[in-house]
Write a protein that holds these residues in place. Structure first.
Motif, PDB file in Angstrom:
ATOM      1  N   PHE A 183      39.861  46.152   3.140  1.00  0.00           N
ATOM      2  CA  PHE A 183      38.586  45.450   3.215  1.00  0.00           C
ATOM      3  C   PHE A 183      37.430  46.415   2.949  1.00  0.00           C
ATOM      4  O   PHE A 183      36.473  46.080   2.226  1.00  0.00           O
ATOM      5  CB  PHE A 183      38.449  44.813   4.601  1.00  0.00           C
ATOM      6  CG  PHE A 183      37.114  44.187   4.866  1.00  0.00           C
ATOM      7  CD1 PHE A 183      36.832  42.901   4.434  1.00  0.00           C
ATOM      8  CD2 PHE A 183      36.123  44.883   5.550  1.00  0.00           C
ATOM      9  CE1 PHE A 183      35.597  42.320   4.681  1.00  0.00           C
ATOM     10  CE2 PHE A 183      34.895  44.309   5.802  1.00  0.00           C
ATOM     11  CZ  PHE A 183      34.622  43.017   5.365  1.00  0.00           C
ATOM     12  N   THR A 184      37.506  47.609   3.510  1.00  0.00           N
ATOM     13  CA  THR A 184      36.413  48.581   3.393  1.00  0.00           C
ATOM     14  C   THR A 184      36.178  48.986   1.946  1.00  0.00           C
ATOM     15  O   THR A 184      35.034  48.992   1.468  1.00  0.00           O
ATOM     16  CB  THR A 184      36.718  49.829   4.243  1.00  0.00           C
ATOM     17  OG1 THR A 184      36.916  49.430   5.600  1.00  0.00           O
ATOM     18  CG2 THR A 184      35.568  50.824   4.178  1.00  0.00           C
TER      19      THR A 184
ATOM     20  N   LEU B  98      32.952  35.432  -2.724  1.00  0.00           N
ATOM     21  CA  LEU B  98      34.145  36.043  -3.317  1.00  0.00           C
ATOM     22  C   LEU B  98      34.844  35.133  -4.323  1.00  0.00           C
ATOM     23  O   LEU B  98      35.267  35.596  -5.390  1.00  0.00           O
ATOM     24  CB  LEU B  98      35.132  36.455  -2.226  1.00  0.00           C
ATOM     25  CG  LEU B  98      34.707  37.619  -1.331  1.00  0.00           C
ATOM     26  CD1 LEU B  98      35.826  37.979  -0.356  1.00  0.00           C
ATOM     27  CD2 LEU B  98      34.332  38.838  -2.156  1.00  0.00           C
TER      28      LEU B  98
ATOM     29  N   PHE C  97      32.065  46.298  -4.067  1.00  0.00           N
ATOM     30  CA  PHE C  97      31.132  45.234  -4.398  1.00  0.00           C
ATOM     31  C   PHE C  97      29.687  45.723  -4.342  1.00  0.00           C
ATOM     32  O   PHE C  97      28.848  45.324  -5.147  1.00  0.00           O
ATOM     33  CB  PHE C  97      31.291  44.057  -3.421  1.00  0.00           C
ATOM     34  CG  PHE C  97      32.209  42.996  -3.915  1.00  0.00           C
ATOM     35  CD1 PHE C  97      31.866  42.168  -4.974  1.00  0.00           C
ATOM     36  CD2 PHE C  97      33.446  42.786  -3.318  1.00  0.00           C
ATOM     37  CE1 PHE C  97      32.715  41.178  -5.426  1.00  0.00           C
ATOM     38  CE2 PHE C  97      34.305  41.798  -3.756  1.00  0.00           C
ATOM     39  CZ  PHE C  97      33.940  40.995  -4.816  1.00  0.00           C
ATOM     40  N   LEU C  98      29.389  46.589  -3.380  1.00  0.00           N
ATOM     41  CA  LEU C  98      28.000  46.972  -3.113  1.00  0.00           C
ATOM     42  C   LEU C  98      27.462  48.026  -4.075  1.00  0.00           C
ATOM     43  O   LEU C  98      26.253  48.088  -4.306  1.00  0.00           O
ATOM     44  CB  LEU C  98      27.874  47.477  -1.674  1.00  0.00           C
ATOM     45  CG  LEU C  98      28.131  46.445  -0.571  1.00  0.00           C
ATOM     46  CD1 LEU C  98      27.997  47.084   0.805  1.00  0.00           C
ATOM     47  CD2 LEU C  98      27.160  45.270  -0.700  1.00  0.00           C
TER      48      LEU C  98
ATOM     49  N   LEU D 131      35.190  41.076  10.551  1.00  0.00           N
ATOM     50  CA  LEU D 131      35.773  41.823   9.436  1.00  0.00           C
ATOM     51  C   LEU D 131      37.207  41.369   9.157  1.00  0.00           C
ATOM     52  O   LEU D 131      37.590  41.171   7.996  1.00  0.00           O
ATOM     53  CB  LEU D 131      35.758  43.326   9.741  1.00  0.00           C
ATOM     54  CG  LEU D 131      34.405  43.963  10.066  1.00  0.00           C
ATOM     55  CD1 LEU D 131      34.566  45.453  10.265  1.00  0.00           C
ATOM     56  CD2 LEU D 131      33.381  43.666   8.976  1.00  0.00           C
TER      57      LEU D 131
ATOM     58  N   SER E 142      32.904  53.720   5.265  1.00  0.00           N
ATOM     59  CA  SER E 142      31.945  53.309   4.230  1.00  0.00           C
ATOM     60  C   SER E 142      30.934  54.412   3.958  1.00  0.00           C
ATOM     61  O   SER E 142      30.618  54.721   2.796  1.00  0.00           O
ATOM     62  CB  SER E 142      31.227  52.024   4.655  1.00  0.00           C
ATOM     63  OG  SER E 142      32.131  50.954   4.807  1.00  0.00           O
TER      64      SER E 142
ATOM     65  N   ILE F  45      37.166  37.867   7.485  1.00  0.00           N
ATOM     66  CA  ILE F  45      36.747  37.893   6.078  1.00  0.00           C
ATOM     67  C   ILE F  45      37.867  38.452   5.215  1.00  0.00           C
ATOM     68  O   ILE F  45      38.176  37.930   4.137  1.00  0.00           O
ATOM     69  CB  ILE F  45      35.464  38.720   5.904  1.00  0.00           C
ATOM     70  CG1 ILE F  45      34.286  38.035   6.608  1.00  0.00           C
ATOM     71  CG2 ILE F  45      35.138  38.891   4.413  1.00  0.00           C
ATOM     72  CD1 ILE F  45      33.006  38.853   6.594  1.00  0.00           C
ATOM     73  N   TYR F  46      38.477  39.528   5.698  1.00  0.00           N
ATOM     74  CA  TYR F  46      39.601  40.094   4.950  1.00  0.00           C
ATOM     75  C   TYR F  46      40.715  39.058   4.788  1.00  0.00           C
ATOM     76  O   TYR F  46      41.244  38.857   3.689  1.00  0.00           O
ATOM     77  CB  TYR F  46      40.156  41.325   5.667  1.00  0.00           C
ATOM     78  CG  TYR F  46      41.512  41.719   5.130  1.00  0.00           C
ATOM     79  CD1 TYR F  46      41.624  42.491   3.979  1.00  0.00           C
ATOM     80  CD2 TYR F  46      42.680  41.281   5.748  1.00  0.00           C
ATOM     81  CE1 TYR F  46      42.870  42.819   3.464  1.00  0.00           C
ATOM     82  CE2 TYR F  46      43.929  41.604   5.232  1.00  0.00           C
ATOM     83  CZ  TYR F  46      44.010  42.369   4.095  1.00  0.00           C
ATOM     84  OH  TYR F  46      45.242  42.672   3.582  1.00  0.00           O
TER      85      TYR F  46
ATOM     86  N   VAL G  42      37.049  47.419  -0.734  1.00  0.00           N
ATOM     87  CA  VAL G  42      36.599  46.267  -1.526  1.00  0.00           C
ATOM     88  C   VAL G  42      35.109  46.043  -1.328  1.00  0.00           C
ATOM     89  O   VAL G  42      34.358  45.853  -2.291  1.00  0.00           O
ATOM     90  CB  VAL G  42      37.396  45.006  -1.151  1.00  0.00           C
ATOM     91  CG1 VAL G  42      36.768  43.769  -1.807  1.00  0.00           C
ATOM     92  CG2 VAL G  42      38.845  45.126  -1.577  1.00  0.00           C
ATOM     93  N   VAL G  43      34.646  46.080  -0.071  1.00  0.00           N
ATOM     94  CA  VAL G  43      33.231  45.859   0.210  1.00  0.00           C
ATOM     95  C   VAL G  43      32.368  46.929  -0.446  1.00  0.00           C
ATOM     96  O   VAL G  43      31.349  46.630  -1.084  1.00  0.00           O
ATOM     97  CB  VAL G  43      32.987  45.829   1.734  1.00  0.00           C
ATOM     98  CG1 VAL G  43      31.491  45.868   2.046  1.00  0.00           C
ATOM     99  CG2 VAL G  43      33.608  44.582   2.344  1.00  0.00           C
TER     100      VAL G  43
END
Length: 533
Positions: free
Chosen positions: A422-423, A93, A429-430, A253, A475, A256-257, A425-426
């Protein structure tokens, strides 16, 4: 009250303020860069110190020791397993944040989705701070100061009234400090307090273990490691505050957040000189997280032996400190706990102001055709800090009536705000296919579902498991929307990942050693180590 304690407290507090003023006297606090970004020139030592002290507040001293006293050492997972999250944030990140020149966490969401998503998330951040950061920090600090100084007897008031008094003292001092000093003052005071906490982290266990061993520290350690060993167990059962299984679901989770997306934490890293200093600072902060069982959790373990009948379990830490430490060190400890509460409160206020000014107020003025000056933005930011500080001071004392335990209450409510962000954002990214309206649907779906599971239906699962399940479900929902209604025009102005940024060359060796140290801690505090039976 012992005059030595008071003098020691005042000297330490004034010293920290003086050093912060001296180090920030040349910073232009009338500019957006000076007030909100500290000039972006902090080295890795300052980054590490500000990360640790912003993370470390009276909440941990009060809440984690209470949890250890009631349950066992499984609560250390919140700090120790942060190492894995910090590794992932540092490696994946931070390079994106630095290459994109990002100032606030939602800046990525504006690039990836749209400005509307950025505003939504900024509002959620602000709600989180007003509801679940600023009031608990004030409450935890008030509990600590009340217990260490026995303030109800000194003031001649009830415990409830004393909590109100200390909440307002902490809130007013913290507000003045933040408004007057900006982010640079916060990071400098964090570093100074870090050295003091290291001293207290050694002294408090030393004196408490001597008290446990009737003057013999070896006897105290022996008693701690051989009696009530169930409290030494870091492998939590399903009945404990932190079941071991949650380390691999919601705990990961949340961490990480926290270390990679929480605005008031990330802001401490984004003001580093460069990526290498940011990564070294995070690695050094991770070392600090590995010693938190000694700094934060050991007092609760000792209190199990010394004070087996405490009814107000939130007072475990201040009672131990007041009884075990000599006057000078007790005053210093009170000053450091006061400072730790202030740094987290200050960072929360400052992070809230940064989000409001740069992500909500400034874009609003620009959409209306205005061009706000630095002076206007700084003025609005300070007014906003005053407003939310008053809200926090009014609501903080009522946390006394939380029924699930202070620290559990904090983490459970935090999940309502943190993991939905967080969800998205992830997912952002993916994949580039998920459109902005999917992110908004994901936020609403996650928050509504989590609230229903925890506060309406009570599904019977630990809240960290609920967070992990909803992360997967949300997700999949967003990915499904992206499949059937893909993003037609790419909004994302992702930074060119080929732009040269020099990372810290020895980071991989450092992370390997940190992960091995984390595993050794868990082995030591388990049935393969000191836990008997």
């Amino acid at each position: 009250m012992n005059a030595v304690i008071v003098i020691s407290f005042l000297v330490c507090t004034v010293l920290v303020a003086a050093v912060s003023w001296y180090k920030t006297r040349s910073v232009n606090l009338k500019s957006v860069s000076g007030l909100f970004l500290a000039g972006k020139n902090n080295g890795y030592l300052v980054v590490a110190g500000s990360l640790l002290l912003t993370n470390l507040s009276a909440n941990q001293f009060i809440g984690e020791n209470e949890s250890v006293y009631i349950n066992n050492l499984s609560v250390m997972a919140w700090g120790v397993t942060s190492v894995v999250a910090m590794l992932l944030v540092s490696e994946f990140l931070l390079p994106v944040y630095f290459k994109g020149g990002m100032v606030t966490t939602p800046d990525f969401l504006a690039d990836r989705y749209d400005e509307g998503t950025k505003r939504w998330v900024s509002v959620i951040f602000l709600l989180s701070y007003v509801v679940n950061l600023l009031p608990p920090v004030l409450y935890g600090g008030a509990v600590a100061m009340t217990g260490m100084f026995d303030l109800p007897a000194w003031f001649g008031v009830s415990y409830w009234q004393c909590i109100w008094i200390m909440v307002w003292v902490l809130g007013l001092v913290g507000s003045l400090y933040t408004i007057a000093g900006g982010l640079k003052a916060i990071t400098i005071s964090d570093t100074v307090l870090g050295g003091g906490l290291l001293i207290i982290g050694i002294c408090l266990p030393w004196f408490a273990l001597k008290a446990l061993g009737d003057g013999d520290i070896v006897a105290g350690v022996t008693r701690l490691l051989t009696k009530h060993t169930s409290h030494l167990n870091a492998i939590g059962s399903e009945a404990d505050a932190v079941p071991f299984s949650t380390l691999f679901t919601g705990m990961l989770l949340v961490n990480i957040y926290y270390w990679g997306m929480e605005q008031y934490i990330v802001q401490q890293v984004l003001v580093a000189k460069n990526l290498a200093h940011a990564q070294k600072g995070m690695a050094l902060a991770a070392v600090g997280k590995l010693v938190t069982p000694v700094l934060i959790n050991l007092p609760g373990l000792i209190a199990v032996h010394l004070y087996p009948g405490i009814t107000n379990t939130a007072s475990v830490f201040p009672v131990l400190a007041a009884n075990a430490l000599p006057g000078v060190l007790l005053g210093m400890t009170a000053a450091l706990v006061f400072g730790a509460a202030m740094t987290t409160y200050n960072a929360g206020l400052h992070g809230s102001s940064t989000l409001f000014v740069l992500n909500i107020y400034k874009p609003y003025r620009e959409r209306r055709g205005g061009r706000p000056t630095d002076a206007e933005l700084v003025r609005i930011g300070k007014r906003f800090e005053i407003t939310i500080s008053l809200l926090a001071m009014i609501t903080a004392p009522f946390i006394l009536f939380a029924h699930s335990g202070f620290y559990t209450y904090l983490q459970k409510v935090a999940g309502l705000f943190s993991i939905p962000i967080f969800t998205i954002v992830v997912v952002g990214f993916l994949t580039k296919k998920v459109p902005p309206f999917a992110a908004k649907i994901g936020l609403l779906f996650f928050m509504a579902s989590y609230f229903a599971c925890e506060y309406i239906f009570h599904v019977g699962l630990h809240f960290l498991h609920v967070l992990a399940i909803l992360f997967v479900v949300t997700s999949l929902l967003m990915l499904a929307i992206g499949k059937f209604w893909p993003m037609q025009q790419q909004q994302m102005l992702m930074p060119d990942l080929k732009i040269p940024l020099t990372p810290w060359k020895r980071r991989h060796l450092a992370w390997l050693l940190l992960v091995l140290a984390m595993l050794c801690l868990y082995i030591f505090f388990s049935k393969w180590g000191v836990v008997k039976g």
